[in-house]
Scaffold this motif. Structure first.
Motif, PDB file in Angstrom:
ATOM      1  N   ARG A 169       2.496   1.011  10.796  1.00  0.00           N
ATOM      2  CA  ARG A 169       2.550  -0.213  11.609  1.00  0.00           C
ATOM      3  C   ARG A 169       3.855  -0.277  12.416  1.00  0.00           C
ATOM      4  O   ARG A 169       3.860  -0.707  13.556  1.00  0.00           O
ATOM      5  CB  ARG A 169       2.367  -1.440  10.739  1.00  0.00           C
ATOM      6  CG  ARG A 169       0.988  -1.459  10.090  1.00  0.00           C
ATOM      7  CD  ARG A 169       0.496  -2.838   9.786  1.00  0.00           C
ATOM      8  NE  ARG A 169      -0.765  -2.794   9.085  1.00  0.00           N
ATOM      9  CZ  ARG A 169      -1.952  -2.561   9.636  1.00  0.00           C
ATOM     10  NH1 ARG A 169      -2.026  -2.343  10.935  1.00  0.00           N
ATOM     11  NH2 ARG A 169      -3.053  -2.550   8.922  1.00  0.00           N
ATOM     12  N   ARG A 170       4.950   0.193  11.828  1.00  0.00           N
ATOM     13  CA  ARG A 170       6.243   0.236  12.541  1.00  0.00           C
ATOM     14  C   ARG A 170       6.169   1.233  13.698  1.00  0.00           C
ATOM     15  O   ARG A 170       6.664   0.973  14.802  1.00  0.00           O
ATOM     16  CB  ARG A 170       7.362   0.602  11.568  1.00  0.00           C
ATOM     17  CG  ARG A 170       8.748   0.576  12.187  1.00  0.00           C
ATOM     18  CD  ARG A 170       9.829   0.674  11.128  1.00  0.00           C
ATOM     19  NE  ARG A 170       9.625   1.774  10.207  1.00  0.00           N
ATOM     20  CZ  ARG A 170      10.175   2.979  10.338  1.00  0.00           C
ATOM     21  NH1 ARG A 170      10.974   3.251  11.353  1.00  0.00           N
ATOM     22  NH2 ARG A 170       9.943   3.921   9.457  1.00  0.00           N
ATOM     23  N   ILE A 171       5.539   2.366  13.474  1.00  0.00           N
ATOM     24  CA  ILE A 171       5.361   3.372  14.534  1.00  0.00           C
ATOM     25  C   ILE A 171       4.543   2.774  15.672  1.00  0.00           C
ATOM     26  O   ILE A 171       4.914   2.869  16.847  1.00  0.00           O
ATOM     27  CB  ILE A 171       4.684   4.638  13.966  1.00  0.00           C
ATOM     28  CG1 ILE A 171       5.639   5.365  13.016  1.00  0.00           C
ATOM     29  CG2 ILE A 171       4.213   5.558  15.093  1.00  0.00           C
ATOM     30  CD1 ILE A 171       4.968   6.389  12.127  1.00  0.00           C
ATOM     31  N   LEU A 172       3.437   2.127  15.325  1.00  0.00           N
ATOM     32  CA  LEU A 172       2.581   1.509  16.342  1.00  0.00           C
ATOM     33  C   LEU A 172       3.322   0.421  17.106  1.00  0.00           C
ATOM     34  O   LEU A 172       3.215   0.331  18.330  1.00  0.00           O
ATOM     35  CB  LEU A 172       1.322   0.936  15.688  1.00  0.00           C
ATOM     36  CG  LEU A 172       0.331   1.956  15.143  1.00  0.00           C
ATOM     37  CD1 LEU A 172      -0.729   1.263  14.292  1.00  0.00           C
ATOM     38  CD2 LEU A 172      -0.305   2.730  16.275  1.00  0.00           C
ATOM     39  N   SER A 173       4.073  -0.386  16.397  1.00  0.00           N
ATOM     40  CA  SER A 173       4.809  -1.475  17.041  1.00  0.00           C
ATOM     41  C   SER A 173       5.912  -0.943  17.953  1.00  0.00           C
ATOM     42  O   SER A 173       6.066  -1.389  19.093  1.00  0.00           O
ATOM     43  CB  SER A 173       5.416  -2.377  15.961  1.00  0.00           C
ATOM     44  OG  SER A 173       6.232  -3.346  16.530  1.00  0.00           O
ATOM     45  N   THR A 174       6.662   0.024  17.481  1.00  0.00           N
ATOM     46  CA  THR A 174       7.779   0.570  18.246  1.00  0.00           C
ATOM     47  C   THR A 174       7.316   1.310  19.503  1.00  0.00           C
ATOM     48  O   THR A 174       7.935   1.210  20.555  1.00  0.00           O
ATOM     49  CB  THR A 174       8.610   1.527  17.360  1.00  0.00           C
ATOM     50  OG1 THR A 174       9.060   0.804  16.214  1.00  0.00           O
ATOM     51  CG2 THR A 174       9.795   2.093  18.121  1.00  0.00           C
ATOM     52  N   TRP A 234      -3.332   5.890  21.155  1.00  0.00           N
ATOM     53  CA  TRP A 234      -3.830   5.791  19.778  1.00  0.00           C
ATOM     54  C   TRP A 234      -3.040   6.713  18.870  1.00  0.00           C
ATOM     55  O   TRP A 234      -2.299   7.578  19.332  1.00  0.00           O
ATOM     56  CB  TRP A 234      -5.324   6.085  19.682  1.00  0.00           C
ATOM     57  CG  TRP A 234      -5.785   7.364  20.331  1.00  0.00           C
ATOM     58  CD1 TRP A 234      -6.215   7.516  21.632  1.00  0.00           C
ATOM     59  CD2 TRP A 234      -5.840   8.673  19.743  1.00  0.00           C
ATOM     60  NE1 TRP A 234      -6.527   8.832  21.871  1.00  0.00           N
ATOM     61  CE2 TRP A 234      -6.318   9.568  20.733  1.00  0.00           C
ATOM     62  CE3 TRP A 234      -5.553   9.190  18.492  1.00  0.00           C
ATOM     63  CZ2 TRP A 234      -6.503  10.922  20.496  1.00  0.00           C
ATOM     64  CZ3 TRP A 234      -5.734  10.541  18.251  1.00  0.00           C
ATOM     65  CH2 TRP A 234      -6.212  11.386  19.252  1.00  0.00           C
ATOM     66  N   VAL A 235      -3.202   6.493  17.573  1.00  0.00           N
ATOM     67  CA  VAL A 235      -2.600   7.328  16.543  1.00  0.00           C
ATOM     68  C   VAL A 235      -3.729   7.793  15.642  1.00  0.00           C
ATOM     69  O   VAL A 235      -4.553   6.980  15.214  1.00  0.00           O
ATOM     70  CB  VAL A 235      -1.555   6.544  15.722  1.00  0.00           C
ATOM     71  CG1 VAL A 235      -1.090   7.345  14.513  1.00  0.00           C
ATOM     72  CG2 VAL A 235      -0.381   6.160  16.590  1.00  0.00           C
ATOM     73  N   MET A 286       0.839  -1.174   0.000  1.00  0.00           N
ATOM     74  CA  MET A 286       0.000   0.000   0.000  1.00  0.00           C
ATOM     75  C   MET A 286       0.888   1.242   0.000  1.00  0.00           C
ATOM     76  O   MET A 286       1.816   1.330   0.785  1.00  0.00           O
ATOM     77  CB  MET A 286      -0.910  -0.022   1.215  1.00  0.00           C
ATOM     78  CG  MET A 286      -1.887  -1.159   1.199  1.00  0.00           C
ATOM     79  SD  MET A 286      -2.998  -1.079   2.602  1.00  0.00           S
ATOM     80  CE  MET A 286      -3.714  -2.697   2.432  1.00  0.00           C
ATOM     81  N   ALA A 287       0.572   2.159  -0.823  1.00  0.00           N
ATOM     82  CA  ALA A 287       1.452   3.297  -1.055  1.00  0.00           C
ATOM     83  C   ALA A 287       1.462   4.316   0.070  1.00  0.00           C
ATOM     84  O   ALA A 287       2.490   4.831   0.439  1.00  0.00           O
ATOM     85  CB  ALA A 287       1.078   3.984  -2.359  1.00  0.00           C
ATOM     86  N   ALA A 288       0.323   4.649   0.619  1.00  0.00           N
ATOM     87  CA  ALA A 288       0.280   5.699   1.642  1.00  0.00           C
ATOM     88  C   ALA A 288      -0.746   5.334   2.699  1.00  0.00           C
ATOM     89  O   ALA A 288      -1.501   4.388   2.549  1.00  0.00           O
ATOM     90  CB  ALA A 288      -0.072   7.043   1.006  1.00  0.00           C
TER      91      ALA A 288
END
Length: 131
Positions: free
Chosen positions: A94-99, A106-107, A1-3
């Motif tokens: 997903r990387r931001i959420l995981s880290t 929430w984001v 997915m691009a964005a």
């Protein structure tokens, strides 16, 4: 997915009837506990994010920023954007959420009101699970 358009709705209608378009370069980060802006800045920099005001340049004459350009961080909510202005892909989010999962409540996606060009036109609808 691009964005992050794949994760968040591309367009929404504001309660006043004005259309809003997703700004795929920005996120509102909501933390579980209060944080200092410098701590948040350190945590998000390895994720290629910066706090919104780290990008803004104050007027050359030393005057204050216009009210519409002031960033309204709170102790738990911080406006962020990509360092290079690149749109966030789903993998980035997903990387931001995981880290940051142990710190984040929430984001939220950031939208721009139609017809606006400054920060005063940016907003984040609060998620239903918020607060």
């Amino acid at each position: 997915m691009a964005a992050n358009e794949e994760l968040f709705t591309r367009e929404l209608q504001h309660g006043l009837g004005v259309m809003m378009t997703l700004d795929a370069t920005r996120l509102l980060l909501a933390f579980k506990q209060a944080h200092d802006a410098s701590d948040v800045s350190e945590r998000i920099r390895p994720l290629a994010l910066v706090l919104e005001e780290e990008i803004a340049k104050p007027p050359a004459d030393g005057a204050r920023l216009p009210e519409r350009d002031v960033v309204n961080h709170t102790p738990k909510r911080f406006w962020s954007r990509t360092v290079d202005g690149r749109a966030l892909a789903e993998a980035d989010i997903r990387r931001i959420l995981s880290t940051l999962r142990e710190f984040l409540a929430w984001v939220g996606p950031v939208y721009r009101l139609a017809g606006t060009a400054d920060r005063g036109g940016l907003l984040c609808p609060l998620p239903k699970t918020c607060c």
